[in-house]
Design an enzyme around this catalytic site. Structure first.
Site, PDB file in Angstrom:
ATOM      1  N   PHE A  23       0.778  -1.150  -0.036  1.00 51.24           N
ATOM      2  CA  PHE A  23       0.052   0.164  -0.051  1.00 51.24           C
ATOM      3  C   PHE A  23       0.827   1.234   0.003  1.00 51.24           C
ATOM      4  O   PHE A  23       1.111   1.967  -1.034  1.00 51.24           O
ATOM      5  CB  PHE A  23      -0.992  -0.184   1.336  1.00 51.24           C
ATOM      6  CG  PHE A  23      -1.477   1.416   1.939  1.00 51.24           C
ATOM      7  CD1 PHE A  23      -2.136   1.893   0.583  1.00 51.24           C
ATOM      8  CD2 PHE A  23      -1.505   1.560   2.924  1.00 51.24           C
ATOM      9  CE1 PHE A  23      -2.708   3.203   1.125  1.00 51.24           C
ATOM     10  CE2 PHE A  23      -2.015   2.865   3.471  1.00 51.24           C
ATOM     11  CZ  PHE A  23      -2.553   3.631   2.604  1.00 51.24           C
ATOM     12  N   VAL A  24       1.436   1.345   0.889  1.00 51.95           N
ATOM     13  CA  VAL A  24       2.321   2.707   1.169  1.00 51.95           C
ATOM     14  C   VAL A  24       3.571   2.842   0.116  1.00 51.95           C
ATOM     15  O   VAL A  24       3.625   3.604  -0.704  1.00 51.95           O
ATOM     16  CB  VAL A  24       2.916   3.042   2.490  1.00 51.95           C
ATOM     17  CG1 VAL A  24       3.973   4.099   2.604  1.00 51.95           C
ATOM     18  CG2 VAL A  24       1.724   3.422   3.446  1.00 51.95           C
ATOM     19  N   ASP A  43       9.125  -7.415  -4.165  1.00 54.55           N
ATOM     20  CA  ASP A  43       7.831  -7.897  -3.106  1.00 54.55           C
ATOM     21  C   ASP A  43       7.819  -9.371  -3.189  1.00 54.55           C
ATOM     22  O   ASP A  43       7.868 -10.122  -4.355  1.00 54.55           O
ATOM     23  CB  ASP A  43       6.655  -7.154  -3.586  1.00 54.55           C
ATOM     24  CG  ASP A  43       5.857  -7.108  -2.307  1.00 54.55           C
ATOM     25  OD1 ASP A  43       5.498  -5.705  -2.054  1.00 54.55           O
ATOM     26  OD2 ASP A  43       5.229  -8.094  -1.849  1.00 54.55           O
ATOM     27  N   TYR A 162       5.880  -7.452  15.782  1.00 52.89           N
ATOM     28  CA  TYR A 162       5.914  -6.236  15.054  1.00 52.89           C
ATOM     29  C   TYR A 162       6.731  -5.007  15.823  1.00 52.89           C
ATOM     30  O   TYR A 162       7.668  -4.614  15.342  1.00 52.89           O
ATOM     31  CB  TYR A 162       4.451  -5.784  14.654  1.00 52.89           C
ATOM     32  CG  TYR A 162       4.479  -4.647  13.811  1.00 52.89           C
ATOM     33  CD1 TYR A 162       4.986  -4.647  12.430  1.00 52.89           C
ATOM     34  CD2 TYR A 162       3.715  -3.327  13.936  1.00 52.89           C
ATOM     35  CE1 TYR A 162       4.699  -3.512  11.583  1.00 52.89           C
ATOM     36  CE2 TYR A 162       3.841  -2.294  13.177  1.00 52.89           C
ATOM     37  CZ  TYR A 162       4.237  -2.590  12.077  1.00 52.89           C
ATOM     38  OH  TYR A 162       4.006  -1.320  10.985  1.00 52.89           O
ATOM     39  N   THR A 192      -1.743   5.265   8.769  1.00 52.95           N
ATOM     40  CA  THR A 192      -2.073   5.930   7.219  1.00 52.95           C
ATOM     41  C   THR A 192      -3.084   4.786   6.588  1.00 52.95           C
ATOM     42  O   THR A 192      -3.228   3.821   6.717  1.00 52.95           O
ATOM     43  CB  THR A 192      -0.758   5.818   6.748  1.00 52.95           C
ATOM     44  OG1 THR A 192       0.107   6.527   7.303  1.00 52.95           O
ATOM     45  CG2 THR A 192      -0.764   6.340   5.289  1.00 52.95           C
TER      46      THR A 192
HETATM   47  P1  NAD Z   1       1.801  -3.572   3.214  1.00 54.65           P
HETATM   48  O1  NAD Z   1       1.476  -4.825   3.704  1.00 54.65           O
HETATM   49  O2  NAD Z   1       0.784  -3.090   2.109  1.00 54.65           O
HETATM   50  O3  NAD Z   1       3.153  -3.271   2.490  1.00 54.65           O
HETATM   51  C1  NAD Z   1       4.259  -4.079   2.840  1.00 54.65           C
HETATM   52  C2  NAD Z   1       4.817  -4.947   1.539  1.00 54.65           C
HETATM   53  O4  NAD Z   1       5.912  -5.671   1.751  1.00 54.65           O
HETATM   54  C3  NAD Z   1       3.526  -5.739   0.776  1.00 54.65           C
HETATM   55  O5  NAD Z   1       3.543  -5.483  -0.288  1.00 54.65           O
HETATM   56  C4  NAD Z   1       4.307  -7.285   1.262  1.00 54.65           C
HETATM   57  O6  NAD Z   1       3.830  -8.200   0.424  1.00 54.65           O
HETATM   58  C5  NAD Z   1       5.875  -6.805   1.297  1.00 54.65           C
HETATM   59  N1  NAD Z   1       6.741  -7.743   2.020  1.00 54.65           N
HETATM   60  C6  NAD Z   1       6.523  -8.131   3.307  1.00 54.65           C
HETATM   61  N2  NAD Z   1       7.232  -9.116   3.844  1.00 54.65           N
HETATM   62  C7  NAD Z   1       8.233  -9.205   2.385  1.00 54.65           C
HETATM   63  C8  NAD Z   1       9.540 -10.108   2.240  1.00 54.65           C
HETATM   64  N3  NAD Z   1       9.916 -10.772   3.234  1.00 54.65           N
HETATM   65  N4  NAD Z   1      10.017  -9.985   0.911  1.00 54.65           N
HETATM   66  C9  NAD Z   1       9.514  -8.738   0.006  1.00 54.65           C
HETATM   67  N5  NAD Z   1       8.159  -8.320   0.300  1.00 54.65           N
HETATM   68  C10 NAD Z   1       7.726  -8.462   1.678  1.00 54.65           C
HETATM   69  O7  NAD Z   1       1.760  -2.580   4.218  1.00 54.65           O
HETATM   70  P2  NAD Z   1       1.910  -0.747   4.183  1.00 54.65           P
HETATM   71  O8  NAD Z   1       0.926  -0.435   5.356  1.00 54.65           O
HETATM   72  O9  NAD Z   1       1.881  -0.233   2.870  1.00 54.65           O
HETATM   73  O10 NAD Z   1       3.197  -0.675   5.377  1.00 54.65           O
HETATM   74  C11 NAD Z   1       4.432  -0.212   4.491  1.00 54.65           C
HETATM   75  C12 NAD Z   1       5.513   0.058   5.471  1.00 54.65           C
HETATM   76  O11 NAD Z   1       5.254   1.081   6.436  1.00 54.65           O
HETATM   77  C13 NAD Z   1       5.846  -1.164   6.574  1.00 54.65           C
HETATM   78  O12 NAD Z   1       7.091  -1.256   6.710  1.00 54.65           O
HETATM   79  C14 NAD Z   1       5.087  -0.863   7.675  1.00 54.65           C
HETATM   80  O13 NAD Z   1       5.630  -1.476   8.852  1.00 54.65           O
HETATM   81  C15 NAD Z   1       5.019   0.574   7.728  1.00 54.65           C
HETATM   82  N6  NAD Z   1       3.893   1.442   8.551  1.00 54.65           N
HETATM   83  C16 NAD Z   1       2.787   1.366   7.852  1.00 54.65           C
HETATM   84  C17 NAD Z   1       1.856   2.087   8.659  1.00 54.65           C
HETATM   85  C18 NAD Z   1       0.537   1.930   7.998  1.00 54.65           C
HETATM   86  O14 NAD Z   1      -0.409   2.883   8.835  1.00 54.65           O
HETATM   87  N7  NAD Z   1      -0.002   1.790   6.899  1.00 54.65           N
HETATM   88  C19 NAD Z   1       2.184   2.542   9.929  1.00 54.65           C
HETATM   89  C20 NAD Z   1       3.405   2.386  10.435  1.00 54.65           C
HETATM   90  C21 NAD Z   1       4.239   2.042   9.612  1.00 54.65           C
END
Ligand code: NAD
Ligand code: UDP
Length: 326
Positions: A23-24, A43, A162, A192
């Site tokens: 997503f982000v 990914d 986490y 987010t």
């Molecule tokens: P998301 O799950 O949509 O995105 C994470 C991506 O990483 C996914 O596409 C997943 O398939 C990929 N991934 C996970 N493990 C993997 C691996 N071993 N190898 C390759 N790809 C892998 O989540 P998001 O909400 O977009 O979050 C993105 C980042 O931002 C993360 O690091 C998350 O911890 C951080 N974050 C997000 C939020 C939020 O509110 N969305 C808040 C705090 C931190």
């Protein structure tokens, strides 16, 4: 602190995004593609979607993608002759329902995966940014949260996989900075939301919007008096961009300080979407943080960052996205 000077374009620069189908990271990749950079994404789709990667591949010639698990590998043979300028470490599942289903994968990607990315940054002389989280503060005892606060984190609870692995990722990032002089940045992302979130990822915004669109009851956990501060995804990308081009390592809180109770959030979503849904109360998950709001003073001391998308506009845009999936 010195103010950031943002580049006008990134033609000729190469950016590596771990988690690019998420997503982000998907929004971040598109932002840099629009600025003219070449973006290399990896990914393994554990929580990301093929459609996010396919969309970027279809729209942008400068996007290259590898399906790969960064716990085990990176496309190093292909990267051998590639210059990499910036590395974004965003590959981590982030939803509480994932914490129960794939805790070991979460801990491994934030430790072994982050280590691999830091080694790549060191080898390539690239600047590295770690996407940490407000979860490093745990259930915070000070409010709003400032970067100096060391947190109140449960070591052995449902969210520990986490929280603790992100704390480890921060420590590892800082150690690569001190030991190997890698040019690092750390952001702590607060809640987010926006288009291209997984509809069923269990987080509060997709749950409430989809429940409201279907006319189902909105499930408020506990009494709904716990708070969160919701940031629209394009604002978050702007904040990440400001930190990547800043002069200091951080950590920097990033998000939107517009704090609401969860009950208020449910009521507002029903109103904004003109829904007939009612609210029901369900059991509060263990260790659910009571309050969360970022202090953005540090980020605003180095940049002109101000969130641009308010709650109502962001929820409408996100609802439009979920409607388009139906
Ligand atoms: P998301 O799950 O949509 O995105 C994470 C991506 O990483 C996914 O596409 C997943 O398939 C990929 N991934 C996970 N493990 C993997 C691996 N071993 N190898 C390759 N790809 C892998 O989540 P998001 O909400 O977009 O979050 C993105 C980042 O931002 C993360 O690091 C998350 O911890 C951080 N974050 C997000 C939020 C939020 O509110 N969305 C808040 C705090 C931190
Ligand atoms: N929550 C809720 N109903 C839902 C999903 C979540 O009341 O259907 C609450 C959850 O208990 C928490 C807040 O909303 O207090 C934010 O939850 P989310 O899972 O989105 O993220 P968190 O900030 O807890 O990681």
């Amino acid at each position: 602190m010195k103010k950031v000077v943002l580049p006008k374009d990134l033609n000729g620069k190469t950016i590596f995004v771990a988690g690019a189908a998420g997503f982000v990271p998907g929004h971040l990749s598109e932002f840099y593609l629009k600025l003219g950079a070449k973006v290399i994404g990896v990914d393994n789709f554990i929580t990301g979607s093929r459609s996010n990667a396919e969309y970027l591949l279809k729209e942008y010639r400068n996007f290259k993608f590898y399906e790969m698990d960064i716990i085990h590998e990176l496309p190093l043979a292909d990267l051998k002759n590639e210059k990499i300028d910036y590395i974004f470490s965003l590959a981590s599942p982030a939803s509480p329902i994932d914490f129960a289903k794939i805790p070991i994968e979460i801990m491994r990607v934030n430790s072994e995966g982050t280590l691999r990315l830091l080694e790549l940054a060191r080898e390539k002389g690239a600047r590295f940014l770690e996407a940490s989280t407000s979860e490093v503060y745990g259930d915070p005892q000070i409010h709003p949260q400032v970067e100096d606060y060391v947190g109140h984190v449960q070591i052995n609870g449902p969210r520990s996989c986490y929280d603790e692995s992100k704390r480890f990722a921060e420590a590892m990032t800082s150690s690569f900075r001190t030991k190997y002089a890698v040019d690092t940045r750390i952001v702590r992302i607060f809640n987010t939301y926006g288009p291209r979130m997984r509809a069923n990822d269990g987080r509060v915004v997709p749950n409430f919007i989809n429940q409201a669109l279907r006319g189902e009851d909105l499930t408020v956990y506990g009494d709904g008096q716990q708070t969160r501060s919701f940031c629209y995804v394009t604002d978050l990308v702007t904040a990440i961009h400001n930190v990547m081009f800043s002069y200091g390592p951080g950590p920097f809180n990033i998000g939107n300080p517009d704090e609401k109770t969860i009950l208020e959030t449910a009521e507002l979503i029903i109103k904004i979407l003109n829904s007939k849904s009612k609210i029901v109360f369900k059991e509060l998950p263990k260790d659910d943080p009571v309050r969360r709001r970022p202090c953005l003073a540090k980020l605003q001391s180095i940049s002109d960052y101000r969130p641009q998308v308010d709650f109502e506009e962001g929820m409408i845009k996100t609802a439009e996205y979920f409607k388009s999936l139906a």
